[in-house]
Design a protein around this motif. Structure first.
Motif, PDB file in Angstrom:
ATOM      1  N   LYS A  80       0.823  -1.203   0.000  1.00 48.88           N
ATOM      2  CA  LYS A  80       0.000   0.000   0.000  1.00 48.88           C
ATOM      3  C   LYS A  80       0.861   1.258   0.000  1.00 48.88           C
ATOM      4  N   GLN A  81       1.923   1.196   0.790  1.00 46.85           N
ATOM      5  CA  GLN A  81       2.788   2.352   0.956  1.00 46.85           C
ATOM      6  C   GLN A  81       3.603   2.633  -0.315  1.00 46.85           C
ATOM      7  N   LEU A  82       4.143   1.570  -0.902  1.00 49.64           N
ATOM      8  CA  LEU A  82       5.047   1.740  -2.051  1.00 49.64           C
ATOM      9  C   LEU A  82       4.287   1.911  -3.360  1.00 49.64           C
ATOM     10  N   ASN A  83       3.045   1.408  -3.385  1.00 47.81           N
ATOM     11  CA  ASN A  83       2.219   1.524  -4.568  1.00 47.81           C
ATOM     12  C   ASN A  83       2.962   1.138  -5.851  1.00 47.81           C
ATOM     13  N   PRO A  84       3.397  -0.097  -5.966  1.00 44.60           N
ATOM     14  CA  PRO A  84       4.191  -0.502  -7.137  1.00 44.60           C
ATOM     15  C   PRO A  84       3.337  -0.631  -8.397  1.00 44.60           C
ATOM     16  N   ASP A  85       3.983  -0.589  -9.562  1.00 40.97           N
ATOM     17  CA  ASP A  85       3.273  -0.759 -10.830  1.00 40.97           C
ATOM     18  C   ASP A  85       3.046  -2.238 -11.114  1.00 40.97           C
ATOM     19  N   VAL A  86       4.077  -3.014 -10.832  1.00 41.76           N
ATOM     20  CA  VAL A  86       4.031  -4.444 -11.128  1.00 41.76           C
ATOM     21  C   VAL A  86       4.580  -5.176  -9.918  1.00 41.76           C
ATOM     22  N   ILE A  87       3.977  -6.301  -9.588  1.00 37.32           N
ATOM     23  CA  ILE A  87       4.510  -7.124  -8.504  1.00 37.32           C
ATOM     24  C   ILE A  87       4.925  -8.459  -9.106  1.00 37.32           C
ATOM     25  N   ILE A  88       6.186  -8.804  -8.963  1.00 36.02           N
ATOM     26  CA  ILE A  88       6.656 -10.113  -9.422  1.00 36.02           C
ATOM     27  C   ILE A  88       6.882 -10.921  -8.155  1.00 36.02           C
ATOM     28  N   ILE A  89       6.302 -12.091  -8.089  1.00 33.47           N
ATOM     29  CA  ILE A  89       6.413 -12.856  -6.847  1.00 33.47           C
ATOM     30  C   ILE A  89       6.664 -14.331  -7.160  1.00 33.47           C
ATOM     31  N   ASP A  90       7.467 -14.951  -6.354  1.00 35.29           N
ATOM     32  CA  ASP A  90       7.740 -16.385  -6.480  1.00 35.29           C
ATOM     33  C   ASP A  90       6.415 -17.128  -6.395  1.00 35.29           C
ATOM     34  N   ILE A  91       6.177 -18.008  -7.354  1.00 33.12           N
ATOM     35  CA  ILE A  91       4.884 -18.697  -7.395  1.00 33.12           C
ATOM     36  C   ILE A  91       4.672 -19.548  -6.141  1.00 33.12           C
TER      37      ILE A  91
END
Lengths: 357, 174
Positions: B26-37
């Motif tokens: 919420k704080q960083l408000n990223p454009d894209v989140i890449i996460i380990d599946i």
């Protein structure tokens, strides 16, 4: 026996007590007996289990009863034709409040005990108090398209509490207890054994179970892709047969203790048997050092000698679809579009289980 | 996120897991989140839109028209999952995903190579130890000790490493 098209298959499950049919079929050699060489893979989240099933990384999986319907409607991830040819379990969920919140409720009501199963009325005072400060209680469920979600909402609604009166998070089952320890959650609705773990660790009080709310609603189903079943009809039959045998095996109390032992193993639930055994014995731990509560069919996998228990009857699919609509997950159009008979595949189950009967 | 460490990206924040991750997001408000599946946090992240204004969409939904099914399969098999937040240039997302997949594959290959090397090292260690024990107690030359282990391994169709370990466990009795 069947003409197995694919002997080596990979199955996905979540670390929960009701993954027992998979674990037992594997450990007791039922998969092998039906000609299957199974690779059981533990998954860390429902989203990952779903994506792996949709893309064929796993051949079949334990799924939350509403998940195949959500997949067919494309409510999450890609629209995919997942089918459910068998019910694996009923009941097994519980609602747990943090000990901290429970103590506060006791002092608000000037009592030292609240009888169980308790209604959500006991929360009203605290919800009002927090409203004055612009704050809310935080609850968690395991997945949006889950009976846990609908059970928690219904429990609240029965006491006139609106879902908007609380914060609702999605937290994977095995992360519930750590999140309660860290003070991030005031309550949750989760499957066994994670309620019992919260009680054993003194961090939570389990006051209601899914059996108190909706006795015997299907909880987990076997899920696989429709085109996989078309390509491997006999393998599907073998899979259903092995799981059916495991479910029947799980109906005996002496066997259930053995099941608890298997499940406690590091490669499965990696949790002490103290935490896993109670719900399998029909016992709901309530609060630390208090007598457990006897809950009818707390963890149900079959009815001895009666195959109707595991039959994925259409009316169950319809009931779940109605719940999905009632709680805003699907609209009227989707409700008309969804073809339950093509998802809850009674025909496959009937063809295999009643084959020689 | 360390899959993105290369000349094109800098790491400036390491996100927490569990409920604190939500605050970070919420704080960083990223454009894209890449996460380990394999991350258990996926369920939490994926369903944020059900509970707040912040609505990350799984890339699988987003990419339906954009890239072929094969990209999605490749992502799942590589262990990458991604979420798009708000309006992001789709071409840019595709290139980030491609890099993530490539990096993740490389990372997995390295991890596997490391495991294999470790295994080799440890079996070399037991063979050396067993050789030394044979040289000391059976007065064999180094080459004879080696041939002895190899012969036993071939006769019993075992690995030299396993034979060496058996010798060492016998040796530990004396």
């Amino acid at each position: 026996m069947f003409n197995i098209e694919k002997k080596n298959i990979t199955l996905g499950y979540m670390p929960l007590t009701d993954s027992a049919p998979f674990v037992i079929a594997y450990e007791m050699g039922f998969f092998e007996k039906w000609g299957l060489n199974v690779n059981l893979t533990k998954q860390n989240s429902w989203a990952t289990l779903r994506d792996k099933l949709h893309t064929g990384v796993i051949d079949a999986a334990q799924m939350l009863a509403p998940m195949p319907i959500a997949s067919n409607l494309g409510l999450h991830g890609q629209k995919s034709t997942v089918i459910a040819p068998m019910i694996l379990s009923r009941n097994g969920n519980g609602i747990t409040l943090s000990t901290k919140l429970y103590q506060k409720i006791l002092s608000q009501h000037d009592t030292n005990k609240i009888s169980m199963p308790f209604s959500a009325n006991i929360l009203s005072h605290e919800i009002d108090e927090r409203k004055k400060e612009g704050k809310k209680l935080t609850f968690a469920v395991v997945f949006p398209y889950s009976c846990h979600h609908y059970q928690l909402i219904e429990w609240l609604k029965n006491s006139g509490i609106s879902p908007s009166d609380i914060n609702l998070l999605i937290v994977p089952p095995s992360d519930m207890v750590p999140s309660m320890h860290s003070g991030d959650l005031d309550g949750f609705c989760v499957g066994s054994p994670w309620n019992a773990k919260a009680v054993r660790e003194g961090v939570g009080i389990t006051g209601v179970t899914s059996s108190d709310l909706w006795q015997d609603t299907p909880e987990k189903v076997l899920g696989l892709m429709s085109d996989w079943q078309v390509k491997h009809p006999e393998t599907t039959f073998a899979l259903v047969s092995a799981l059916y045998e495991a479910c029947q095996w799980l109906e005996s109390i002496p066997n259930r203790f053995e099941a608890a032992r298997f499940l406690s193993h590091t490669k499965y639930l990696n949790t002490h048997i103290d935490v896993i055994a109670p719900s399998l014995m029909g016992s709901c731990l309530t609060l630390n050092n208090a007598s457990p509560r006897k809950v009818k069919s707390y963890q149900q996998f079959a009815t001895l000698g009666d195959p109707t228990f595991n039959r994925p009857a259409h009316h169950y699919g319809e009931k779940i679809t109605k719940l999905m609509q009632a709680y805003g997950h699907i609209n009227t159009q989707q409700m008309t579009d969804v073809d339950i008979a093509s998802i809850y595949r009674e025909d496959i189950y009937q063809a295999v289980i009643y084959k020689d009967k | 996120m360390n899959v993105l460490i290369n000349e094109q990206y800098d790491i400036y924040h390491v996100a927490h897991s569990g409920v604190p991750l939500l605050r970070d997001v919420k704080q960083l408000n990223p454009d894209v989140i890449i996460i380990d599946i394999e991350s258990p946090n996926r369920d939490m992240l994926e369903n944020l839109n059900k509970i707040s204004q912040f609505a990350p969409k799984p890339i699988v939904v987003f990419s339906e028209q954009q890239c072929a099914n094969t990209t999605i399969n490749q992502m799942v098999r590589s262990g990458v999952s991604a979420y798009v937040v708000g309006e992001v240039n789709q071409k840019r997302v595709k290139s980030i995903i491609d890099i993530a997949i490539a990096r993740f594959d490389l990372f997995q290959t390295l991890k596997q190579e490391l495991a294999e090397t470790k295994q080799k090292l440890s079996s070399q260690k037991s063979i050396d130890k067993a050789k030394r024990w044979l040289m000391e107690t059976k007065q064999l030359s180094e080459i004879d000790a080696y041939h002895f282990i190899r012969k036993v391994a071939m006769d019993n169709s075992q690995k030299m490493d396993d034979v060496a370990k058996n010798i060492l466990s016998v040796a530990s009795i004396f």
